[in-house]
Scaffold this motif. Structure first.
Motif, PDB file in Angstrom:
ATOM      1  N   ARG A   1       0.833  -1.207   0.000  1.00 36.59           N
ATOM      2  CA  ARG A   1       0.000   0.000   0.000  1.00 36.59           C
ATOM      3  C   ARG A   1       0.871   1.263   0.000  1.00 36.59           C
ATOM      4  NH1 ARG A   1      -3.594  -3.147   2.866  1.00 36.59           N
ATOM      5  NH2 ARG A   1      -2.627  -2.748   4.898  1.00 36.59           N
ATOM      6  N   LEU A   2       1.918   1.245   0.865  1.00 38.04           N
ATOM      7  CA  LEU A   2       2.810   2.411   0.923  1.00 38.04           C
ATOM      8  C   LEU A   2       3.549   2.602  -0.409  1.00 38.04           C
ATOM      9  CD1 LEU A   2       4.337   2.046   4.520  1.00 38.04           C
ATOM     10  CD2 LEU A   2       2.632   3.710   3.750  1.00 38.04           C
ATOM     11  N   TYR A   3       4.007   1.465  -0.984  1.00 40.39           N
ATOM     12  CA  TYR A   3       4.718   1.542  -2.257  1.00 40.39           C
ATOM     13  C   TYR A   3       3.818   2.158  -3.325  1.00 40.39           C
ATOM     14  CZ  TYR A   3       7.891   0.296  -6.072  1.00 40.39           C
ATOM     15  OH  TYR A   3       8.752   0.353  -7.143  1.00 40.39           O
ATOM     16  N   ALA A   4       2.574   1.688  -3.370  1.00 40.76           N
ATOM     17  CA  ALA A   4       1.624   2.188  -4.366  1.00 40.76           C
ATOM     18  C   ALA A   4       1.351   3.672  -4.155  1.00 40.76           C
ATOM     19  CB  ALA A   4       0.312   1.400  -4.277  1.00 40.76           C
ATOM     20  N   ARG A   5       1.306   4.077  -2.863  1.00 41.62           N
ATOM     21  CA  ARG A   5       0.968   5.468  -2.563  1.00 41.62           C
ATOM     22  C   ARG A   5       2.105   6.425  -2.947  1.00 41.62           C
ATOM     23  NH1 ARG A   5      -0.045   7.746   3.487  1.00 41.62           N
ATOM     24  NH2 ARG A   5       0.133   9.944   2.967  1.00 41.62           N
ATOM     25  N   TYR A   6       3.342   6.040  -2.619  1.00 42.37           N
ATOM     26  CA  TYR A   6       4.440   6.990  -2.817  1.00 42.37           C
ATOM     27  C   TYR A   6       5.180   6.817  -4.144  1.00 42.37           C
ATOM     28  CZ  TYR A   6       3.874   8.554   1.973  1.00 42.37           C
ATOM     29  OH  TYR A   6       3.374   9.091   3.124  1.00 42.37           O
ATOM     30  N   ILE A   7       5.388   5.553  -4.565  1.00 40.46           N
ATOM     31  CA  ILE A   7       6.201   5.330  -5.762  1.00 40.46           C
ATOM     32  C   ILE A   7       5.311   4.928  -6.932  1.00 40.46           C
ATOM     33  CG2 ILE A   7       8.124   3.996  -6.742  1.00 40.46           C
ATOM     34  CD1 ILE A   7       9.181   3.706  -3.854  1.00 40.46           C
ATOM     35  N   GLY A   8       4.326   4.063  -6.681  1.00 43.03           N
ATOM     36  CA  GLY A   8       3.360   3.683  -7.720  1.00 43.03           C
ATOM     37  C   GLY A   8       4.018   2.966  -8.882  1.00 43.03           C
ATOM     38  N   THR A   9       3.659   3.405 -10.081  1.00 45.84           N
ATOM     39  CA  THR A   9       4.170   2.714 -11.273  1.00 45.84           C
ATOM     40  C   THR A   9       5.223   3.558 -11.980  1.00 45.84           C
ATOM     41  OG1 THR A   9       2.328   3.663 -12.509  1.00 45.84           O
ATOM     42  CG2 THR A   9       2.016   1.437 -11.633  1.00 45.84           C
ATOM     43  N   ARG A  10       5.876   4.431 -11.235  1.00 50.88           N
ATOM     44  CA  ARG A  10       6.852   5.302 -11.888  1.00 50.88           C
ATOM     45  C   ARG A  10       8.130   4.551 -12.279  1.00 50.88           C
ATOM     46  NH1 ARG A  10       4.629   8.688  -8.072  1.00 50.88           N
ATOM     47  NH2 ARG A  10       3.785  10.639  -8.868  1.00 50.88           N
ATOM     48  N   ILE A  11       8.406   3.415 -11.628  1.00 48.37           N
ATOM     49  CA  ILE A  11       9.641   2.705 -11.921  1.00 48.37           C
ATOM     50  C   ILE A  11       9.355   1.454 -12.739  1.00 48.37           C
ATOM     51  CG2 ILE A  11      11.573   1.444 -10.866  1.00 48.37           C
ATOM     52  CD1 ILE A  11      11.342   3.526  -8.546  1.00 48.37           C
ATOM     53  N   GLN A  12       8.310   0.739 -12.388  1.00 48.31           N
ATOM     54  CA  GLN A  12       7.929  -0.436 -13.165  1.00 48.31           C
ATOM     55  C   GLN A  12       6.411  -0.476 -13.269  1.00 48.31           C
ATOM     56  OE1 GLN A  12       9.101  -3.971 -10.795  1.00 48.31           O
ATOM     57  NE2 GLN A  12       9.978  -2.505  -9.392  1.00 48.31           N
ATOM     58  N   PRO A  13       5.906  -1.128 -14.320  1.00 58.17           N
ATOM     59  CA  PRO A  13       4.466  -1.065 -14.591  1.00 58.17           C
ATOM     60  C   PRO A  13       3.612  -1.696 -13.486  1.00 58.17           C
ATOM     61  CG  PRO A  13       5.567  -2.583 -16.082  1.00 58.17           C
ATOM     62  CD  PRO A  13       6.629  -1.829 -15.376  1.00 58.17           C
ATOM     63  N   ARG A  14       4.179  -2.643 -12.692  1.00 62.35           N
ATOM     64  CA  ARG A  14       3.387  -3.289 -11.646  1.00 62.35           C
ATOM     65  C   ARG A  14       3.952  -2.936 -10.276  1.00 62.35           C
ATOM     66  NH1 ARG A  14       2.504  -8.658 -10.658  1.00 62.35           N
ATOM     67  NH2 ARG A  14       4.669  -8.586 -10.345  1.00 62.35           N
ATOM     68  N   ILE A  15       3.092  -2.906  -9.275  1.00 59.19           N
ATOM     69  CA  ILE A  15       3.586  -2.736  -7.914  1.00 59.19           C
ATOM     70  C   ILE A  15       4.311  -4.032  -7.544  1.00 59.19           C
ATOM     71  CG2 ILE A  15       2.944  -2.347  -5.495  1.00 59.19           C
ATOM     72  CD1 ILE A  15       2.249   0.012  -7.330  1.00 59.19           C
ATOM     73  N   PRO A  16       5.615  -3.960  -7.202  1.00 56.93           N
ATOM     74  CA  PRO A  16       6.367  -5.195  -6.939  1.00 56.93           C
ATOM     75  C   PRO A  16       6.017  -5.786  -5.575  1.00 56.93           C
ATOM     76  CG  PRO A  16       7.741  -3.299  -6.492  1.00 56.93           C
ATOM     77  CD  PRO A  16       6.431  -2.751  -7.012  1.00 56.93           C
ATOM     78  N   ASP A  17       6.467  -7.030  -5.363  1.00 54.23           N
ATOM     79  CA  ASP A  17       6.348  -7.622  -4.032  1.00 54.23           C
ATOM     80  C   ASP A  17       7.481  -7.082  -3.180  1.00 54.23           C
ATOM     81  OD1 ASP A  17       4.098  -9.123  -4.469  1.00 54.23           O
ATOM     82  OD2 ASP A  17       5.264 -10.730  -5.458  1.00 54.23           O
ATOM     83  N   PRO A  18       7.286  -7.057  -1.850  1.00 53.41           N
ATOM     84  CA  PRO A  18       8.379  -6.594  -0.991  1.00 53.41           C
ATOM     85  C   PRO A  18       9.583  -7.520  -1.100  1.00 53.41           C
ATOM     86  CG  PRO A  18       6.533  -7.450   0.306  1.00 53.41           C
ATOM     87  CD  PRO A  18       6.063  -7.388  -1.116  1.00 53.41           C
ATOM     88  N   PRO A  19      10.824  -6.962  -0.925  1.00 46.69           N
ATOM     89  CA  PRO A  19      12.008  -7.817  -1.010  1.00 46.69           C
ATOM     90  C   PRO A  19      12.000  -8.837   0.123  1.00 46.69           C
ATOM     91  CG  PRO A  19      12.587  -5.605  -0.269  1.00 46.69           C
ATOM     92  CD  PRO A  19      11.147  -5.559  -0.645  1.00 46.69           C
ATOM     93  N   LEU A  20      12.513 -10.047  -0.164  1.00 49.31           N
ATOM     94  CA  LEU A  20      12.540 -11.092   0.856  1.00 49.31           C
ATOM     95  C   LEU A  20      13.616 -10.775   1.879  1.00 49.31           C
ATOM     96  CD1 LEU A  20      12.094 -14.233  -1.398  1.00 49.31           C
ATOM     97  CD2 LEU A  20      10.428 -13.201   0.175  1.00 49.31           C
ATOM     98  N   PRO A  21      13.327 -11.043   3.138  1.00 46.86           N
ATOM     99  CA  PRO A  21      14.323 -10.735   4.165  1.00 46.86           C
ATOM    100  C   PRO A  21      15.465 -11.758   4.167  1.00 46.86           C
ATOM    101  CG  PRO A  21      12.417 -11.761   5.163  1.00 46.86           C
ATOM    102  CD  PRO A  21      12.084 -11.605   3.698  1.00 46.86           C
ATOM    103  N   ILE A  22      16.683 -11.264   4.356  1.00 50.12           N
ATOM    104  CA  ILE A  22      17.818 -12.154   4.577  1.00 50.12           C
ATOM    105  C   ILE A  22      18.438 -11.676   5.889  1.00 50.12           C
ATOM    106  CG2 ILE A  22      20.034 -12.974   3.699  1.00 50.12           C
ATOM    107  CD1 ILE A  22      19.003 -11.964   0.898  1.00 50.12           C
ATOM    108  N   TYR A  23      18.454 -12.552   6.884  1.00 49.28           N
ATOM    109  CA  TYR A  23      18.813 -12.081   8.219  1.00 49.28           C
ATOM    110  C   TYR A  23      20.279 -12.248   8.565  1.00 49.28           C
ATOM    111  CZ  TYR A  23      13.865 -11.583   9.142  1.00 49.28           C
ATOM    112  OH  TYR A  23      12.577 -11.189   9.104  1.00 49.28           O
TER     113      TYR A  23
END
Lengths: 251, 451
Positions: A222-244
């Motif tokens: 939701r935050l990604y769509a609100r602030y960045i949206g589709t300005r970088i890629q046509p679809r809202i991406p999935d969040p990056p997977l965590p590597i701990y």
């Protein structure tokens, strides 16, 4: 953590010149953006309100000193997790993955970093971006400035041929000037995390838990769509997977 | 053809009439020489005094105004930028500053500046349009809500502080040096005139003594009259020079020289005022701009060996003295408000810090402001300035009025000094002609006795 809780607010170091991620809105005097929203979520998790937060504006080059000087609890300036930086900071898991590209004036016929040999290319001092410009095989001339918007001012005045940094920052700069375009291939892979002082393991763990929550409950998207949206890629991406593990940095 | 030698001359001057004729010619020549020396000395001084009143004095003032207007433009713009929406008064002040600087720049350029000052003028003329262009871009971007506006403002400020203000400073110093040189010329001791006067009087006295020893008459009326006129003209010259010097020295000591540390103080205060705004615009806490504020504070004072204490020392007996003293206490009050601003900003109460600095923008919490104001009242008593901008304005008003008062005294005193030299040159010409006539008359009578 306990000290932060007693103080009653979270102190966060941010950039104030990159729209979309973290910028000062001259109309309202408020600092806003995707990175800022993530930091606000951390404040909300600690204090129950995302307004229990205070910002310290920093340039990219000042990140290290504010962390070492403990002027801030964490930095939400776009920061790539690289091994060098583990010497002075600990990082959360990646909350955004970006890739370095090139921003040029719309009229330019430059098609990527490879066409910029011998020409001046701008990036903020103290970033991985300016290092990457310097090591390109085409040999561009890196020009370092304090803030990202300084690069845009130089580009608009024709004093540099291009700006090169992550696509997220470039997208923010290009929203300020429609006479520019982002070109060329992605030539880096940059997982970005929130930076914190060393020996604050409890805070790192807490922040990671907040990020995990954002990934799973859909808030991140939701935050990604609100602030960045589709300005970088046509679809809202999935969040990056965590590597701990501690080796989640790149050289 | 007679041989030209000393022996031949002595031989030729043996008969008394020949000696008398020679004496006449020598005394007439001495009278005229005194006339020439005295007139030239007076004309030279008069032109130096005229320069002070009409050229170097005003140019020093213009250069000061250029420097002051540009510093004010820089500080005004930084504060306006901080206010998010530019207050109309700030916009008007900025334009007035730039216009004033431009007008005085034209005046200085038109006054045929020395070669050394020309490079400063070129810098000012080429960089000033560039500066206003950058400010225009900064404002346009900010009006559209684009953060890049801050970068243009920063660039404009670098240009102003790095190139324009140093050139204006240099120009001011050069114009002041020119003023000092015309002041020196207008007030020095008239060495040549006094030496010539001494030689002439020795000569006149010797001729009179010789004449007295040769004739039974002890007094030659013509020569005595010439001596008297000579003595009177020398007295007139020295008295008028003394009167003029007194006024010109007052113009210098209590005018421009007293204003100089005030000018430096005002420029330094403006620099610190801009620093405060730039620190807040950068939002990165105590940065290089704050360090520069502290430096400016140390330079400005009031304390020992500071600009304000120098201004007080140089201003004793000047109209600006009272203002320099008032500026000292105003500056102390200003520093207190500035500390409060920095405290708020360092605690990351940014909106409150901005509010306390400039009195506009959205204050985060009235409670915080109220607490700071109560603290300030406790420190500096009731009636303290409510914002840092107002506290600074009090300092600036004192300094500006002090400078203006000193320059007004300069203009009045220098004109008075210039006036004291009026008519002296023509009096010297007339006196020397009278002296020559006296010598001619006095000796022709003696020569006639031998016919």
């Amino acid at each position: 953590m306990a000290a932060i809780y007693r103080r009653g607010h979270l102190t966060v170091g941010v950039d104030q010149t990159t729209p979309l991620l973290s910028y000062l809105d001259p109309a309202t005097g408020r600092i806003d953006g995707f990175n800022v929203a993530i930091a606000r979520q951390v404040a909300k998790a600690i204090f129950g309100t995302e307004n229990a937060i205070k910002f310290v504006a920093i340039t990219s080059a000042e990140r290290k000193s504010v962390i070492l000087g403990r002027k801030v609890d964490l930095i939400a300036d776009p920061t790539t997790i690289v091994c060098d930086r583990l010497a002075w900071a600990d990082f959360s898991t990646a909350y955004l993955v970006a890739h370095q590209r090139v921003l040029v004036p719309s009229a330019s016929d430059v098609r990527g970093i490879g066409d910029l040999g011998g020409q001046k290319v701008c990036a903020a001092a103290g970033t991985t971006s300016i290092y990457e410009i310097a090591v390109q095989r085409s040999h561009p001339i890196p020009v370092g400035v304090p803030n990202w918007s300084d690069c845009l001012a130089l580009l608009q005045q024709g004093q540099v041929a291009a700006i090169s940094t992550t696509d997220t920052v470039l997208a923010g700069l290009s929203t300020q000037d429609p006479q520019t375009k982002v070109v060329g291939p992605r030539f880096t892979y940059e997982p970005q995390g929130l930076g914190m002082p060393k020996n604050a393991k409890d805070l790192v763990r807490f922040v990671n838990a907040v990020l995990e929550q954002l990934r799973t409950d859909g808030e991140w998207k939701r935050l990604y769509a609100r602030y960045i949206g589709t300005r970088i890629q046509p679809r809202i991406p999935d969040p990056p997977l965590p590597i701990y593990c501690e080796t989640s940095c790149r050289d | 053809m007679p041989r030209l030698s000393l022996a031949a001359l002595r031989e030729a001057l043996k008969p008394t009439p020949a000696r008398l004729t020679a004496g006449m010619l020598v005394t007439i020549a001495a009278s005229l020489l005194w006339g020439v020396a005295a007139t030239f000395t007076v004309v030279d001084r008069l032109s130096a005094a005229n320069d002070m009143v009409a050229t170097t004095g005003p140019l020093s003032l213009y250069a000061q105004r250029i420097y002051q207007s540009l510093s004010d433009a820089d500080a005004t713009e930084a504060a306006a930028f901080l206010a998010v929406t530019e207050p109309p008064a700030a916009r008007a002040e900025f334009h007035a500053d730039i216009e004033r600087a431009g007008t005085y720049l034209q005046e200085v350029t038109a006054a045929d500046p020395p070669a050394a000052a020309r490079s400063d003028l070129t810098t000012l003329q080429t960089e000033l349009p560039e500066y206003t262009l950058l400010i225009g871009e900064a404002k346009a971007d900010s009006a559209e809500g684009l953060p890049v506006g801050a970068s243009y403002l920063q660039e404009a400020s670098y240009l102003m502080r790095g190139r324009i203000l140093p050139a204006a400073d240099d120009l001011y110093r050069r114009e002041n040096a020119r003023l000092a040189s015309s002041y020196g010329k207008a007030t020095g001791f008239p060495v040549i005139a006094v030496i010539v006067a001494a030689l002439c009087s020795i000569l006149l006295l010797r001729v009179q003594r010789w004449l007295a020893s040769r004739t039974r008459r002890t007094l030659n009326r013509g020569l005595a009259a010439a001596s008297l006129v000579g003595a009177l003209s020398l007295t007139w010259l020295l008295v008028s020079f003394f009167v003029a010097s007194t006024s010109l020295t007052a113009a210098h000591d209590h005018g421009t020289a007293a204003a100089q540390p005030l000018v430096q103080a005002e420029i330094t205060a403006l620099r610190a005022h801009a620093d405060e705004s730039l620190t807040l615009i950068n939002r990165s806490g105590d940065d290089a701009n704050e360090a520069d504020f502290r430096l400016a504070e140390q330079q400005l004072g009031p304390g020992r060996e500071t600009l304000l204490s120098k201004a007080k020392a140089a201003g004793i007996g000047s109209p600006g003295y009272r203002r320099a003293t008032a500026a000292g206490s105003a500056a102390t009050a200003w520093y207190a408000v500035h500390r409060a601003v920095r405290k708020l900003d360092d605690r990351s109460d940014y909106p409150d810090a901005v509010y306390l600095a400039i009195g506009s923008g959205a204050a985060g919490s009235r409670a915080v402001i109220g607490k700071q104001e109560a603290l300030l009242t406790a420190q500096s008593g009731p009636g303290h300035p409510a914002t840092s901008a107002a506290a600074f304005a009090a300092v600036e008003t004192d300094l500006t009025r002090g400078i203006d008062a000193d320059y007004a005294l300069f203009t009045a005193s220098a004109s008075r000094g210039d006036g004291a030299l009026g008519g002296v040159a023509i009096a010297m010409v007339i006196a020397s002609l009278l002296m020559a006539a006296g010598c001619a008359w006095g000796l022709t009578q003696r020569i006639a006795e031998y016919r």
